[in-house]
Design a protein around this motif. Structure first.
Motif, PDB file in Angstrom:
ATOM      1  N   ARG A  75       6.675  -5.599   8.383  1.00  0.00           N
ATOM      2  CA  ARG A  75       5.310  -6.106   8.187  1.00  0.00           C
ATOM      3  C   ARG A  75       4.918  -6.110   6.716  1.00  0.00           C
ATOM      4  O   ARG A  75       4.409  -7.119   6.195  1.00  0.00           O
ATOM      5  CB  ARG A  75       4.309  -5.250   8.986  1.00  0.00           C
ATOM      6  CG  ARG A  75       2.849  -5.611   8.732  1.00  0.00           C
ATOM      7  CD  ARG A  75       1.867  -4.741   9.491  1.00  0.00           C
ATOM      8  NE  ARG A  75       2.082  -3.305   9.330  1.00  0.00           N
ATOM      9  CZ  ARG A  75       1.744  -2.609   8.244  1.00  0.00           C
ATOM     10  NH1 ARG A  75       1.191  -3.224   7.194  1.00  0.00           N
ATOM     11  NH2 ARG A  75       1.962  -1.307   8.187  1.00  0.00           N
ATOM     12  N   ALA A  76       5.156  -4.977   6.036  1.00  0.00           N
ATOM     13  CA  ALA A  76       4.605  -4.826   4.680  1.00  0.00           C
ATOM     14  C   ALA A  76       5.440  -5.544   3.626  1.00  0.00           C
ATOM     15  O   ALA A  76       4.916  -5.913   2.572  1.00  0.00           O
ATOM     16  CB  ALA A  76       4.497  -3.341   4.337  1.00  0.00           C
ATOM     17  N   ILE A  77       6.730  -5.749   3.895  1.00  0.00           N
ATOM     18  CA  ILE A  77       7.589  -6.361   2.869  1.00  0.00           C
ATOM     19  C   ILE A  77       8.054  -7.748   3.308  1.00  0.00           C
ATOM     20  O   ILE A  77       7.672  -8.751   2.707  1.00  0.00           O
ATOM     21  CB  ILE A  77       8.754  -5.412   2.514  1.00  0.00           C
ATOM     22  CG1 ILE A  77       8.117  -4.155   1.894  1.00  0.00           C
ATOM     23  CG2 ILE A  77       9.746  -6.092   1.567  1.00  0.00           C
ATOM     24  CD1 ILE A  77       9.019  -3.122   1.381  1.00  0.00           C
ATOM     25  N   VAL A  78       8.841  -7.818   4.386  1.00  0.00           N
ATOM     26  CA  VAL A  78       9.386  -9.122   4.810  1.00  0.00           C
ATOM     27  C   VAL A  78       8.263 -10.133   5.059  1.00  0.00           C
ATOM     28  O   VAL A  78       8.374 -11.297   4.697  1.00  0.00           O
ATOM     29  CB  VAL A  78      10.240  -8.939   6.084  1.00  0.00           C
ATOM     30  CG1 VAL A  78      10.667 -10.280   6.664  1.00  0.00           C
ATOM     31  CG2 VAL A  78      11.452  -8.059   5.782  1.00  0.00           C
ATOM     32  N   GLN A  79       7.171  -9.674   5.691  1.00  0.00           N
ATOM     33  CA  GLN A  79       6.087 -10.589   6.034  1.00  0.00           C
ATOM     34  C   GLN A  79       4.975 -10.647   4.988  1.00  0.00           C
ATOM     35  O   GLN A  79       3.906 -11.191   5.271  1.00  0.00           O
ATOM     36  CB  GLN A  79       5.445 -10.165   7.347  1.00  0.00           C
ATOM     37  CG  GLN A  79       6.251 -10.479   8.564  1.00  0.00           C
ATOM     38  CD  GLN A  79       5.442 -10.097   9.774  1.00  0.00           C
ATOM     39  OE1 GLN A  79       5.305  -8.907  10.065  1.00  0.00           O
ATOM     40  NE2 GLN A  79       4.878 -11.057  10.443  1.00  0.00           N
ATOM     41  N   SER A  80       5.200 -10.107   3.817  1.00  0.00           N
ATOM     42  CA  SER A  80       4.182 -10.154   2.773  1.00  0.00           C
ATOM     43  C   SER A  80       3.659 -11.586   2.625  1.00  0.00           C
ATOM     44  O   SER A  80       4.434 -12.506   2.331  1.00  0.00           O
ATOM     45  CB  SER A  80       4.806  -9.711   1.449  1.00  0.00           C
ATOM     46  OG  SER A  80       4.127 -10.332   0.387  1.00  0.00           O
ATOM     47  N   SER A 111      13.976  -4.076  -0.627  1.00  0.00           N
ATOM     48  CA  SER A 111      14.166  -5.491  -0.963  1.00  0.00           C
ATOM     49  C   SER A 111      14.445  -6.372   0.243  1.00  0.00           C
ATOM     50  O   SER A 111      14.972  -5.919   1.266  1.00  0.00           O
ATOM     51  CB  SER A 111      15.329  -5.637  -1.950  1.00  0.00           C
ATOM     52  OG  SER A 111      16.567  -5.675  -1.275  1.00  0.00           O
ATOM     53  N   CYS A 112      14.085  -7.627   0.084  1.00  0.00           N
ATOM     54  CA  CYS A 112      14.556  -8.646   1.019  1.00  0.00           C
ATOM     55  C   CYS A 112      14.719  -9.953   0.254  1.00  0.00           C
ATOM     56  O   CYS A 112      14.200 -10.108  -0.858  1.00  0.00           O
ATOM     57  CB  CYS A 112      13.615  -8.823   2.210  1.00  0.00           C
ATOM     58  SG  CYS A 112      12.053  -9.630   1.849  1.00  0.00           S
ATOM     59  N   ALA A 127       0.834  -1.208   0.000  1.00  0.00           N
ATOM     60  CA  ALA A 127       0.000   0.000   0.000  1.00  0.00           C
ATOM     61  C   ALA A 127       0.872   1.263   0.000  1.00  0.00           C
ATOM     62  O   ALA A 127       1.967   1.267   0.564  1.00  0.00           O
ATOM     63  CB  ALA A 127      -0.894  -0.007   1.233  1.00  0.00           C
ATOM     64  N   GLN A 128       0.336   2.331  -0.597  1.00  0.00           N
ATOM     65  CA  GLN A 128       1.103   3.581  -0.719  1.00  0.00           C
ATOM     66  C   GLN A 128       1.443   4.170   0.655  1.00  0.00           C
ATOM     67  O   GLN A 128       2.522   4.735   0.837  1.00  0.00           O
ATOM     68  CB  GLN A 128       0.329   4.609  -1.565  1.00  0.00           C
ATOM     69  CG  GLN A 128       0.020   4.135  -2.985  1.00  0.00           C
ATOM     70  CD  GLN A 128       1.262   3.830  -3.821  1.00  0.00           C
ATOM     71  OE1 GLN A 128       2.218   4.583  -3.823  1.00  0.00           O
ATOM     72  NE2 GLN A 128       1.261   2.696  -4.525  1.00  0.00           N
ATOM     73  N   ASP A 129       0.532   4.031   1.629  1.00  0.00           N
ATOM     74  CA  ASP A 129       0.859   4.632   2.941  1.00  0.00           C
ATOM     75  C   ASP A 129       1.960   3.842   3.651  1.00  0.00           C
ATOM     76  O   ASP A 129       2.749   4.412   4.410  1.00  0.00           O
ATOM     77  CB  ASP A 129      -0.381   4.851   3.821  1.00  0.00           C
ATOM     78  CG  ASP A 129      -1.224   3.613   3.971  1.00  0.00           C
ATOM     79  OD1 ASP A 129      -0.979   2.634   3.241  1.00  0.00           O
ATOM     80  OD2 ASP A 129      -2.119   3.604   4.833  1.00  0.00           O
ATOM     81  N   ASP A 130       2.067   2.545   3.384  1.00  0.00           N
ATOM     82  CA  ASP A 130       3.196   1.780   3.931  1.00  0.00           C
ATOM     83  C   ASP A 130       4.509   2.223   3.278  1.00  0.00           C
ATOM     84  O   ASP A 130       5.528   2.358   3.953  1.00  0.00           O
ATOM     85  CB  ASP A 130       2.993   0.278   3.727  1.00  0.00           C
ATOM     86  CG  ASP A 130       1.951  -0.293   4.692  1.00  0.00           C
ATOM     87  OD1 ASP A 130       1.731   0.319   5.756  1.00  0.00           O
ATOM     88  OD2 ASP A 130       1.365  -1.342   4.380  1.00  0.00           O
TER      89      ASP A 130
END
Ligand code: AKG
Ligand code: FE2
Length: 308
Positions: free
Chosen positions: A90-95, A242-243, A45-48
């Motif tokens: 939350r938003a990337i690693v845990q996608s 990135s991750c 999401a843009q706000d993330d």
């Protein structure tokens, strides 16, 4: 026998794009096995994205030029993002989609005899590294490379039909913080190059520029040739969050325990997150402290799974 350059050019697979909201993980894994990479639209999401930038811009500004030649001097990096940005975590690693794809590709199931018992052990993937790449105007191409070199992975020449789950040591998940284009330095990769043998060199003429909008993602296998690209614009930043994930029994590229010590993240993340970060066991036995699960050791709670 190794394929000729012309054979490879003719057989370049299509790169698929999926809508992250509706995509099915099995379709994503199938696309990765064929092409080595795929695009996930609307992944973050843009706000993330805005919150991650707020958490990390000061670190981007503070990074110094890389001494060697792996990165152009215009590329700035931020690492240790677990400690710096809970939103990144939350938003990337845990996608859920990236983790589900990583689980399909990197989970290892191994069976062996222990005495007269045929035992089966399941090792789930873990986080390998977290990096923000900011590529400023004037940067040259980063050389094409395979990220599985870190794990000394001897990739065998094979076809997609011969690809075996377990062959790869990593999966990369790159999310555009800003629109990433061929002109401003988006990640380029060679579709199908995860199927090339270890001694086949990359070929710049076969690259595909995985152009994505802010919030879209590029998911790819570590055995795929790829690199950050030249930023030919006068004024655009190429910003990528990135991750990578890797197998649960391999060494993590970025030392999570030193880059974000437990005291610094205590109370911020739930158990599944901590396990993904590396506070976990890879059965049998890998990763214990005092013969205990790392979270049992750290929290005194005894409810964690057995070593064996
Ligand atoms: O910046 C990019 O797009 C890719 C960076 C990369 O592949 C790396 O540093 O290993
Ligand atoms: Fe790379």
């Amino acid at each position: 026998m190794a394929l000729s350059k012309d054979d490879r050019r003719r057989s370049l697979p299509d790169v698929q794009a999926f809508d992250a909201a509706t995509a099915n993980v099995d379709d994503i894994v199938a696309a990765l096995i064929v092409a080595g990479g795929c695009v996930l639209k609307g992944a973050v999401a843009q706000d993330d994205l805005a919150q991650i930038e707020k958490d990390t811009r000061i670190c981007i500004l503070g990074d110094k030029a890389w001494g060697g030649d792996f990165f152009p001097k215009e590329t700035k990096r931020v690492m240790g993002l677990i400690g710096k940005s809970p939103t990144f975590t939350r938003a990337i690693v845990q996608s859920p989609l990236a983790v589900a794809a990583a689980e399909k590709i990197l989970t290892s199931t191994y069976s062996c005899w222990v005495g007269d018992e045929w035992k089966t052990f399941v090792s789930k993937p873990q986080l390998n590294n977290t990096i923000i790449f900011s590529i400023a105007p004037g940067a040259r191409n980063q050389e094409l490379h395979r990220d599985d070199m870190i794990h000394h992975n001897p990739v065998r020449q094979r076809t997609a039909a011969d690809y075996k789950i377990g062959d790869d040591t990593g999966v990369g998940y790159f999310v555009a913080g800003k629109k990433a284009t061929k002109d401003n330095g988006v990640t380029r990769f060679i579709p199908g190059s995860h199927l090339w043998g270890q001694t086949t060199p990359p070929d710049e003429s076969l690259t595909f520029y995985a152009e994505i909008e802010a919030g879209d993602a590029f998911l790819f296998l570590s055995s795929c040739y790829h690199g950050g690209s030249a930023n030919k614009t006068a004024d655009q930043e190429r910003l990528m969050y990135s991750c990578f994930y890797t197998k649960g029994f391999l060494r993590q590229e970025e030392n999570q325990y030193l880059s974000a010590p437990f005291e610094a993240i205590k109370g911020k993340y739930d158990q599944p997150t901590l396990e993904l970060l590396g506070y976990n066991l890879s059965p049998p036995f890998m990763g214990w402290v005092e013969m205990k699960h790392p979270l049992e050791f750290l929290t005194g709670t005894e409810s964690f799974k057995d070593l064996y």
